[in-house]
Design an enzyme around this catalytic site. Sequence first.
Site, PDB file in Angstrom:
ATOM      1  CG  HIS A 295      50.707   1.877  46.397  1.00  0.00           C
ATOM      2  ND1 HIS A 295      51.175   0.919  47.380  1.00  0.00           N
ATOM      3  CD2 HIS A 295      50.562   1.139  45.375  1.00  0.00           C
ATOM      4  CE1 HIS A 295      51.346  -0.120  46.883  1.00  0.00           C
ATOM      5  NE2 HIS A 295      51.053  -0.303  45.606  1.00  0.00           N
TER       6      HIS A 295
ATOM      7  CE  LYS B 192      59.273   6.975  57.628  1.00  0.00           C
ATOM      8  NZ  LYS B 192      58.173   5.885  57.436  1.00  0.00           N
ATOM      9  NE  ARG B 193      57.863   9.184  48.631  1.00  0.00           N
ATOM     10  CZ  ARG B 193      56.384   9.855  48.759  1.00  0.00           C
ATOM     11  NH1 ARG B 193      56.285  10.942  48.455  1.00  0.00           N
ATOM     12  NH2 ARG B 193      55.483   9.143  49.290  1.00  0.00           N
TER      13      ARG B 193
ATOM     14  CE  LYS C  97      56.562   8.976  52.692  1.00  0.00           C
ATOM     15  NZ  LYS C  97      56.053   7.868  53.252  1.00  0.00           N
TER      16      LYS C  97
ATOM     17  CB  THR D 164      57.242  -1.526  53.313  1.00  0.00           C
ATOM     18  OG1 THR D 164      57.948  -0.786  52.489  1.00  0.00           O
ATOM     19  CG2 THR D 164      56.035  -2.224  52.468  1.00  0.00           C
TER      20      THR D 164
ATOM     21  CE  LYS E  52      61.455  -2.841  53.581  1.00  0.00           C
ATOM     22  NZ  LYS E  52      61.914  -1.735  52.593  1.00  0.00           N
TER      23      LYS E  52
END
Length: 793
Positions: free
Chosen positions: A351, A530-531, A536, A638, A642
């Site tokens: 991952h 998100k985290r 990110k 993911t 969504k």
Amino acid sequence: MTEVTAPLLKADILRHLTFTLGKDVPNASLYDWRMALSFAIRDRIVEPWFASTRKTWETGHKRVYYLSMEFLIGRLLEDATINLGLRDMADQVMSELGQDFRAIVEDEPDAALGNGGLGRLAACFMESMATLGCPAYGYGIRYEHGLFRQRFESGRQVESPEDWLMSRHPWEFERPEAAYTIPFKGEVVTRDGREVWLPGETVQAEAYDTPVIGWQGKWANTLRLWSAKPTTMFDLERFNRGDYTAAAEPEALARTLSRVLYPDDTTYQGKELRLKQEFFLTSAALQDILRRFKAGGHSLRDLPKHVAIQMNDTHPAIAGPELIRLLVDENGMEFMEAMEIARACLGYTNHTLLPEALERWATFTFGSVLPRHMQIVERIDAWHRDTYHPPHWVGIVKHHEVRMGELAFIMSHKVNGVSALHSDLVKQNLFPELESLHPRIINETNGVTPRRWLKMCNRPLADLITKTIGDGWEADLDRLKELEPHVKKKSFLKDFDAAKRANKVALADWIAEHCGVTVSPDALFDVQVKRIHEYKRQLLNILETIARYHDIKANPQADWVPRVKIFGGKAAPGYVVAKEIIHLINDVAAVVNNDPEIGDKLKIVYPANYNVSLAERLIPAADLSEQISTAGKEASGTGNMKFMMNGAPTIGTLDGANVEILQEVGADNFFLFGLTAEEVIERRRNPDHARDAIAASQSLQDVLQMIAEGRFSPDEPGRYHQLVHRVWHHDYFLVAADFDAYRAAQAQVDKAYADRAGWLKMAALNTARSGFFSSDRTIRSYMADIWDVTSAL
């Protein structure tokens, strides 16, 4: 399955209220009603659950065992009613009983069993396996407190324990008969020519089973979570001497193991605890698998014909050595045969490309906690070296470290990435030498379950889809393509707009109540959840937001497209830079939201404690999906799927599954910006890349100057000097290099949103073209390509 009617469901709710909870109607609390309804719904799951288990045993069907440190399952009550087709009936019955179904649903705590995408993917996979009739067990840890509950104090993240198990969890069944001894430490001695592990510590793993029901209640699988219990309750002799702390040591060790997800591992004790947790989960699961397998009367040599074990990332990578240990030490098998059987059973999902996430354990730690496994790992490594002659720098044990990524690769028959780009990078950058020796890396692009992430969380849009194309799309998401001809119709776009607005109004009301910020549903809802991690690039987002604020202040009378910037996510407790970014976002929000000159033109909202339930609230209301990671760093994502499914176009880089989203939806319906993965590598070769980018961007200079001079931290002007210095001098994730391109893409978003009909068409096409991203498609591929399993339905 017995047909469920409203009177029957009502009678069962009242029966549970009286006989399970010991309450009568006049004195029942919201908690009591939730529990009574949960037990009544759970009763409807047990029958197909038992039937599925019986059928699997009777047919000797191969089972999948999914090992994961995280299962972010969220609330289960509404999800179960959706899959059983009882959601509207439950709403009606509770209304007849004088109760608000929505309030009951929202009284359920989120099960704190995960952190982010890894755990939510595991939950989606469990639901899809049940929907497809793939016999499966999920194995995880029943964390008492999970990750942590996040709150903000003066804008700073503060962590406190999650308390989801403070009240009874109605969905689980305790299985005291399914208990296994888990050994640690001690020494290995040789007796009669065989190695014998004499552990120095042991704990007991006890099982708690949660049934996972698939769509329409046709099949149910089991999520089995392990709770650590002491093998001896306490030392009575020490207790009677008054040494109460020492007497309780066995209990303290056990409770610590299943208390917290991802304990801080900056200390040696934290590292040891994390390794123990991973072994605890894996050993308990493998002992359970072998017990069940032997109960079927099969020869252990046939294990791969009946058992597929999937390691979700490197956390359960100890599965290879542990399965060998159980086969050799406990069942008398020869080492080489045990190793081949283990490799035929095991699959490994990678991952991440981040080096810090590919676990490496100091040989001292590994050998101290798991002395027998250290021997086994060294023997696997020696066999691999002698058989395949890899380059000298390739191996499992190197530089006094045990490399879990290499161990997982060598001990698996298939390795998969989770998006097309990521799988290529795993081949080219992560394991190139191992892949050339053993070609086994394949791609399985992630997916999400449309039952929870569309049918349940977005009722206005789900109802419109059903009205437009009929029933059945929930289990055949490719049918969403049938929406495309309707996207050209004004009436459909009007209904689509109404569905989105209903979600935005609901979210605006919630934000006003819970965050104290008034936002307009007419504004563009721009969401990044998100985290919190540097790759990110929440920092890029807030820097662009500051630039927008600066421009509005300079020209407040211009025709600005109103924005609501919504952030959500937690930073790891020890991740100082991520926590600084959170603090900056909240500080900027405090200034912007209270500036009367700005008004509704720009608002910033950061709800605390982002979790599955908050995602279910935010994603249906989003107009824009922020997927802006540095190219080459996000394995898949993911959340991006969504958002797309719920009609939010993406602004993003060519990273992870963004690449496939762009292919599916088309360039006209995606706001692409930024360096590619190859360009990122090239740009980093210039040590002055950040300074050059800042020098070329007056806007970025202005933003960094505003932060540096304390515009957003007047009480402490130097608060963000280190963060600004990092952008100038240590910008590994290329925030500065991508800043101007990101700003330009955001300007394109403004322009597109101002064209209402064009925007609605773009948003609707995102939904219509999202069928590929169903986790049903992903699981079908795993079943065919990795597990060699067929549906039992």
